[in-house]
Design a protein around this motif. Structure first.
Motif, mmCIF file in Angstrom:
data_model
loop_
_atom_site.group_PDB
_atom_site.id
_atom_site.type_symbol
_atom_site.label_atom_id
_atom_site.label_comp_id
_atom_site.label_asym_id
_atom_site.label_seq_id
_atom_site.Cartn_x
_atom_site.Cartn_y
_atom_site.Cartn_z
ATOM 1 N N LEU A 23 0.830 -1.206 0.000
ATOM 2 C CA LEU A 23 0.000 0.000 0.000
ATOM 3 C C LEU A 23 0.865 1.257 0.000
ATOM 4 O O LEU A 23 0.595 2.222 -0.732
ATOM 5 C CB LEU A 23 -0.921 -0.007 1.227
ATOM 6 N N LYS A 24 1.943 1.251 0.791
ATOM 7 C CA LYS A 24 2.830 2.415 0.847
ATOM 8 C C LYS A 24 3.590 2.592 -0.465
ATOM 9 O O LYS A 24 3.774 3.717 -0.930
ATOM 10 C CB LYS A 24 3.814 2.269 2.019
ATOM 11 N N LEU A 25 4.012 1.475 -1.076
ATOM 12 C CA LEU A 25 4.710 1.578 -2.362
ATOM 13 C C LEU A 25 3.779 2.093 -3.452
ATOM 14 O O LEU A 25 4.158 2.911 -4.298
ATOM 15 C CB LEU A 25 5.287 0.206 -2.754
ATOM 16 N N GLY A 26 2.547 1.609 -3.435
ATOM 17 C CA GLY A 26 1.566 2.089 -4.422
ATOM 18 C C GLY A 26 1.269 3.564 -4.228
ATOM 19 O O GLY A 26 1.164 4.333 -5.201
ATOM 20 N N THR A 27 1.157 3.957 -2.966
ATOM 21 C CA THR A 27 0.916 5.369 -2.665
ATOM 22 C C THR A 27 2.073 6.231 -3.145
ATOM 23 O O THR A 27 1.870 7.299 -3.735
ATOM 24 C CB THR A 27 0.731 5.557 -1.142
ATOM 25 N N SER A 28 3.290 5.774 -2.889
ATOM 26 C CA SER A 28 4.477 6.520 -3.303
ATOM 27 C C SER A 28 4.512 6.704 -4.808
ATOM 28 O O SER A 28 4.873 7.772 -5.317
ATOM 29 C CB SER A 28 5.732 5.799 -2.821
ATOM 30 N N LYS A 29 4.097 5.664 -5.540
ATOM 31 C CA LYS A 29 4.089 5.750 -6.999
ATOM 32 C C LYS A 29 3.057 6.780 -7.467
ATOM 33 O O LYS A 29 3.312 7.558 -8.393
ATOM 34 C CB LYS A 29 3.787 4.364 -7.587
ATOM 35 N N LEU A 30 1.902 6.819 -6.824
ATOM 36 C CA LEU A 30 0.877 7.799 -7.192
ATOM 37 C C LEU A 30 1.356 9.223 -6.910
ATOM 38 O O LEU A 30 1.143 10.137 -7.713
ATOM 39 C CB LEU A 30 -0.419 7.529 -6.410
ATOM 40 N N LYS A 31 2.029 9.414 -5.757
ATOM 41 C CA LYS A 31 2.470 10.755 -5.364
ATOM 42 C C LYS A 31 3.475 11.320 -6.367
ATOM 43 O O LYS A 31 3.509 12.538 -6.606
ATOM 44 C CB LYS A 31 3.104 10.713 -3.966
ATOM 45 N N LYS A 32 4.308 10.439 -6.948
ATOM 46 C CA LYS A 32 5.314 10.906 -7.901
ATOM 47 C C LYS A 32 4.690 11.396 -9.205
ATOM 48 O O LYS A 32 5.357 12.082 -9.987
ATOM 49 C CB LYS A 32 6.305 9.787 -8.206
ATOM 50 N N MET A 33 3.425 11.050 -9.436
ATOM 51 C CA MET A 33 2.796 11.364 -10.722
ATOM 52 C C MET A 33 1.925 12.616 -10.680
ATOM 53 O O MET A 33 1.307 12.960 -11.680
ATOM 54 C CB MET A 33 1.953 10.171 -11.188
ATOM 55 N N PHE A 35 1.518 1.066 -13.008
ATOM 56 C CA PHE A 35 1.391 -0.146 -12.179
ATOM 57 C C PHE A 35 1.521 -1.430 -12.995
ATOM 58 O O PHE A 35 1.166 -2.505 -12.528
ATOM 59 C CB PHE A 35 0.051 -0.121 -11.437
ATOM 60 N N ALA A 36 2.024 -1.308 -14.235
ATOM 61 C CA ALA A 36 2.180 -2.513 -15.078
ATOM 62 C C ALA A 36 3.226 -3.462 -14.498
ATOM 63 O O ALA A 36 3.084 -4.688 -14.557
ATOM 64 C CB ALA A 36 2.561 -2.098 -16.500
ATOM 65 N N ALA A 37 4.297 -2.914 -13.939
ATOM 66 C CA ALA A 37 5.362 -3.755 -13.360
ATOM 67 C C ALA A 37 5.054 -4.040 -11.899
ATOM 68 O O ALA A 37 4.610 -3.152 -11.163
ATOM 69 C CB ALA A 37 6.707 -3.036 -13.498
ATOM 70 N N PRO A 38 5.282 -5.294 -11.448
ATOM 71 C CA PRO A 38 5.005 -5.643 -10.051
ATOM 72 C C PRO A 38 6.054 -5.057 -9.101
ATOM 73 O O PRO A 38 7.133 -4.638 -9.518
ATOM 74 C CB PRO A 38 5.067 -7.183 -10.046
ATOM 75 N N PHE A 39 5.735 -5.038 -7.806
ATOM 76 C CA PHE A 39 6.674 -4.585 -6.780
ATOM 77 C C PHE A 39 7.501 -5.769 -6.288
ATOM 78 O O PHE A 39 6.975 -6.885 -6.147
ATOM 79 C CB PHE A 39 5.914 -3.977 -5.590
ATOM 80 N N ALA A 40 8.773 -5.525 -6.026
ATOM 81 C CA ALA A 40 9.645 -6.574 -5.478
ATOM 82 C C ALA A 40 9.722 -6.393 -3.964
ATOM 83 O O ALA A 40 10.249 -5.384 -3.479
ATOM 84 C CB ALA A 40 11.032 -6.488 -6.099
ATOM 85 N N ILE A 41 9.172 -7.356 -3.218
ATOM 86 C CA ILE A 41 9.145 -7.271 -1.757
ATOM 87 C C ILE A 41 9.641 -8.602 -1.186
ATOM 88 O O ILE A 41 9.018 -9.647 -1.405
ATOM 89 C CB ILE A 41 7.725 -6.970 -1.235
ATOM 90 N N ASN A 42 10.776 -8.561 -0.484
ATOM 91 C CA ASN A 42 11.341 -9.766 0.158
ATOM 92 C C ASN A 42 11.508 -10.900 -0.848
ATOM 93 O O ASN A 42 11.230 -12.064 -0.545
ATOM 94 C CB ASN A 42 10.466 -10.218 1.327
ATOM 95 N N GLY A 43 11.932 -10.557 -2.055
ATOM 96 C CA GLY A 43 12.156 -11.582 -3.076
ATOM 97 C C GLY A 43 10.913 -11.980 -3.835
ATOM 98 O O GLY A 43 11.002 -12.753 -4.795
ATOM 99 N N ASP A 44 9.753 -11.529 -3.421
ATOM 100 C CA ASP A 44 8.510 -11.842 -4.135
ATOM 101 C C ASP A 44 8.126 -10.689 -5.052
ATOM 102 O O ASP A 44 8.406 -9.519 -4.766
ATOM 103 C CB ASP A 44 7.368 -12.089 -3.148
#
Length: 931
Positions: free
Chosen positions: A828-838, A877-886
């Motif tokens: 959620l925080k990573l998605g929010t950060s991506k929105l804020k940059k735009m 949001f086309a590319a997934p987030f990398a979190i703990n190797g996932d």
């Protein structure tokens, strides 16, 4: 054969029945004008709008009749009805020519029509005086017919539409035009027209009944119209009128809930009437709109109750903020108040000097959090008002406090405590003051906002300079414009001979004869500046007594005089300029007498006053229990007190302060009279100079605060300050000097007997409202509501669209189930950060709740630009987030709502955006939807 005939007859009847049924469902065609705002007009989106349109929609609902609106130029709308291509005309005025073409239903509303005259025609008050001029009218309107019936020989210029007529007005093609009451849709055009054609310079043509029209002989339709209109409830009629006009016709005067005792913004003066900056602003609004207003003074809590229980139409001005939410609609940003830090006894070199000390503040201040951040090592103590904090400082409980600078300075003066407090200028906070309306009164809110569009920053600046005496506290943008005169005004000025200017021989510093025998003083310099700006010649004429000067002005022996108070009695024989200098009244008494601040304290006393001052009739008419001693001039009045012939002497503060500097008067002191502390000086002009008054006012408007200060310094700036700690005339005057610089609008001492009014529970515990979401750091719902209101206010004023985007992270539920909520929070925080940059800094992204967010896009050019932003977000949001190797995928669904097309309230916009977002989710997500 008979069977066949019966079948054919039955078939014919059935066909006739179906044809009749189809005919009965055919919508009525309602033809209307295209630009008679706010009654019948077409919006920017091509939709029929207006008071009459809403009235007919209510009629259609009551009668279960389908209708369709057809918009035409005004004359074309009449032709379409006359030729039978429409069933009903929404509404028009009745004329003899129209009686021959149409039949009319009962009146459904009314409107006053006027002739609007250009500034240079201010002396024209009758139709017969307009024969030399051409009057602009809309082709086919009733104005031409009605005017021709009243006066024969009037000349007209016809224009195809109201817009074409306004273009001609602004281009200077016409000096007179006919129009309805109300206001223009385009605020820029409206302000320009109003400046050249002021509302007080119009002549009523007629109060015209607006009636629906049908083609001749259609009595059945007329009956249906009248029956349906009579079934519309009074409540619905009032709602429609308030929505478009801002008020109901039955109660046209607007009642303003007025918070009292917040001088210099609002207070009750010695005449028992509200005075102050907010009062002047709303009186100017009333003058611009032509809507009368009435002020209802109350405490802050009671004023809000007046709004709640419909005892008032709107609130004069309230510090609405996130920490002081009233849940009323912010109709207009009225003003911004600066709050500053005041220290007791010791001036501050820097804020570190307060470390470890206690500083006072009010719990309702919206800047508490900022204050804590600015003074992290300080303990804040909360008080209910300025008077409580001043007392606490004097008793040693606090070292300093923060409060409204203008309010505090006025309060310190009247409390006699100015010398004990020091203003720390580097630190200040700004509080927004809003006019509030009930949420359902959208029409009134729009009318209020439209009225403020007619007020220029320069006009607001002059009101602010009059009341807010410290120029550092001014918040109205400086919009000083060079003096502009029309060709007609310049020609009038060129024809004027040298004007005789009356002045008093010995009335320092306002006016006097200097050692060279010349006209000198404040009035001499101001009148000289005005004369220079207007290229006029003034011939000074000296008088020894005020009554002789005033008599000469009324007779026409002189043309102009300064420092003339504008009173109803004098308005019968003189003309007056706008105010140009503050003229508070003071009282001179002996040092051994109790200092008096209002007339109620002087009951049973002998009071000297200059003969023929306008205040004489006021003192006589009101039962103050005062014995008047009439004197010929200022010197005689002061002598009367010094010699024991009078207990006190009333005179203008600025003149009395100079006269008291004579060493012969060391036993006298001066105080400011609250009853008359807000009076202003005007120029009085002989009635023969009526065309000069608006031109003279233009020149007065060019006198800036800096000019006033320079004038003040020239005539009063060289006097030495006395060192006595007592409130003698000298210390009183210099307290005024410190506070005003130009002695602008001294305050009332009306709170003299408020004494030690306290309430239990003064130290209310402040509840820190969270404005930001703890997980994402984004604004939360509370702050989002405020930002939405601000965007609506801004874009309504600028008549520009803005967008609200409802954004949902599609698969957060899956993420939380597949991993855990800790991972979900990271996503959620990573998605929010991506929105804020735009988004831009001017936009607002807020967390609405759960996995839903709201984005406010300010000033987008159009819907296409908003859609491009939405497309960019989806692609991001086309590319997934990398979190703990996932690799965790996330997509967004977006709903778009545009202001004002899809809603003109916060609730409506959010609902529409949410609905479009739900459509996007239902269609598989990872997309956006709009109207």
């Amino acid at each position: 054969m008979n069977s066949l005939i019966r079948f054919l007859i039955g078939l014919t009847c059935c066909f006739s029945f179906l044809l009749a049924a189809a005919e009965s469902q055919k919508p009525l065609v309602l033809v209307m004008g295209e630009d008679s705002y706010p009654y019948q007009f077409v919006s920017d989106n091509g939709e029929p709008k207006g008071l009459l349109v809403d009235l007919w929609r209510e009629w259609a609902s009551q009668t279960h009749t389908p209708v369709v609106f057809v918009v035409r130029h005004w004359k074309d709308s009449l032709i379409q009805l006359a030729e039978g291509d429409a069933d009903i005309h929404l509404g028009m005025g009745i004329t003899d020519e129209r009686r021959e073409l149409f039949d009319f239903a009962s009146p459904i509303t009314s409107v006053s029509t006027y002739l609007y005259l250009r500034n240079n025609l201010k002396d024209k008050t009758a139709f017969s005086q307009l024969l030399p001029y051409r009057i602009g009218v809309v082709r086919g309107s009733s104005h031409q017919s009605i005017l021709s019936q009243q006066v024969s020989g009037l000349a007209f210029s016809e224009y195809s539409s109201r817009a074409a007529l306004m273009d001609a007005v602004l281009n200077g093609e016409v000096d007179i035009f006919a129009g309805m009451e109300g206001y223009l849709k385009d605020s820029v055009v409206s302000r320009a027209v109003l400046e050249a054609f002021p509302l007080d310079n119009r002549i009523l043509i007629k109060k015209t009944a607006i009636v629906p029209a049908v083609t001749k002989g259609d009595s059945a339709l007329l009956e249906k119209i009248n029956t349906g209109m009579s079934e519309i409830s009074q409540e619905s009629l009032e709602h429609i009128e308030k929505n478009w006009l801002g008020y109901s016709r039955d109660t046209r005067t607007l009642v303003i809930a007025t918070t009292n005792n917040i001088e210099p913004f609002v207070d009750i003066g010695g005449d028992g009437q509200p005075h102050g900056m907010y009062i002047d602003i709303w009186n100017l609004w009333s003058k611009k709109t032509g809507i009368p207003v009435e002020f209802k003074p109350e405490s802050m809590a009671n004023a809000l109750d007046d709004l709640k229980y419909n005892r008032a139409d709107f609130h004069i001005g309230y510090p609405e903020s996130d920490t002081m939410k009233t849940n009323y609609h912010r109709a207009q940003l009225l003003y911004q108040v600066k709050s500053r830090l005041f220290s007791f006894k010791q001036p501050l070199s820097d804020l570190a000097a307060l470390d470890g000390k206690i500083v006072g503040a009010v719990p309702t201040a919206p800047y508490i959090d900022k204050l804590r951040a600015a003074l992290p090592e300080v303990e804040l103590k909360l008080y209910s008002g300025v008077d409580q904090m001043i007392e606490a400082a004097q008793q040693g409980h606090i070292s300093a406090f923060v409060a409204s600078s203008a309010w505090t300075q006025h309060y310190l003066l009247k409390a006699g405590a100015w010398a004990d407090f020091h203003l720390y200028r580097p630190l200040y906070f700004t509080t927004d003051i809003y006019a509030l309306t009930r949420n359902e009164d959208k029409g009134l809110a729009q009318r209020i906002s439209a009225g403020f569009e007619l007020i220029t920053p320069a006009e607001l600046g002059r009101i602010e300079a009059k009341w807010v005496i410290d120029s550092d506290d001014h918040t109205v943008a400086d919009a000083h414009q060079p003096l502009k005169l029309s060709a007609e005004e310049q020609a009038y000025l060129a024809r004027l001979p040298a004007l005789k200017m009356g002045f008093l021989q010995s009335w320092k510093p306002m006016e006097f004869e200097d050692k060279q025998g010349l006209f000198a003083g404040i009035n001499s310099q101001i009148s000289e500046q005005i004369a220079t700006a207007l290229n006029l010649k003034l011939k000074p004429v000296m008088f020894t007594e005020w009554n002789a000067l005033l008599t000469a002005l009324k007779r026409g022996d002189i043309d102009i005089a300064g420092s003339v108070a504008q009173t109803p009695d004098r308005e019968a024989s003189l003309l007056f300029s706008e105010s140009y200098w503050p003229s508070p009244w003071g009282l001179v008494t002996n040092l051994n007498q109790v200092t008096a601040f209002n007339l109620a304290q002087l009951s049973g006393k002998r009071l000297a006053i200059v003969e023929d001052y306008h205040l004489v009739s006021n003192l006589v008419s009101k039962d103050y229990g005062i014995e008047l001693v009439l004197v010929p001039n200022t010197r005689a009045g002061i002598d009367a007190v010094a010699q024991g012939k009078a207990d006190g002497f009333i005179e203008k503060v600025i003149n009395m302060s100079v006269a008291l500097m004579d060493d012969d008067y060391h036993s006298l002191k001066m105080s400011v009279l609250a009853d008359f502390s807000e009076e202003q000086s005007h120029f009085g002009l002989h009635p023969s100079l009526k065309p000069l008054v608006p031109i003279w006012d233009k020149a007065i408007s060019q006198i800036s605060v800096e000019m006033q200060q320079a004038i003040y310094q020239r005539w009063l700036g060289n006097n030495e300050q006395g060192h006595s700690a007592q409130l003698t005339w000298r210390s009183s005057f210099y307290l005024l000097l410190l506070l005003s610089g130009v002695l602008i609008a001294l305050v009332s001492w009306f709170a003299f007997q408020r004494g030690a009014r306290r309430h239990n529970g003064l130290q209310q515990q402040i509840v820190k409202l969270g404005h930001f979401d703890t997980l994402t750091g984004l604004p939360n719902r509370t702050l989002l509501d405020d930002r939405l209101e601000q965007s609506m206010l801004l874009h309504r004023r600028e008549m520009q669209p803005f967008a609200v985007l409802f954004i949902s992270f599609d698969n957060m539920h899956t993420v939380n189930q597949q991993y855990d909520h800790q991972i979900g929070d990271q996503v959620l925080k990573l998605g929010t950060s991506k929105l804020k940059k735009m988004i831009r800094k001017s936009d607002t992204l807020a967390r609405f709740g759960g996995n839903e967010f709201v984005l406010i896009l300010n000033r987008p050019k159009d819907l296409d630009k908003v859609c491009q932003v939405a497309d960019g977000m989806i692609s991001a949001f086309a590319a997934p987030f990398a979190i703990n190797g996932d690799h965790v995928a996330l997509s967004v669904s977006i709903g778009i709502a545009m202001y004002p097309n899809e809603g003109d309230t916060v609730v409506e916009l959010l609902k529409v955006a949410d609905k479009h977002m739900a459509r996007a989710v239902a269609q598989g997500g990872n997309c956006y939807r709009s109207a």
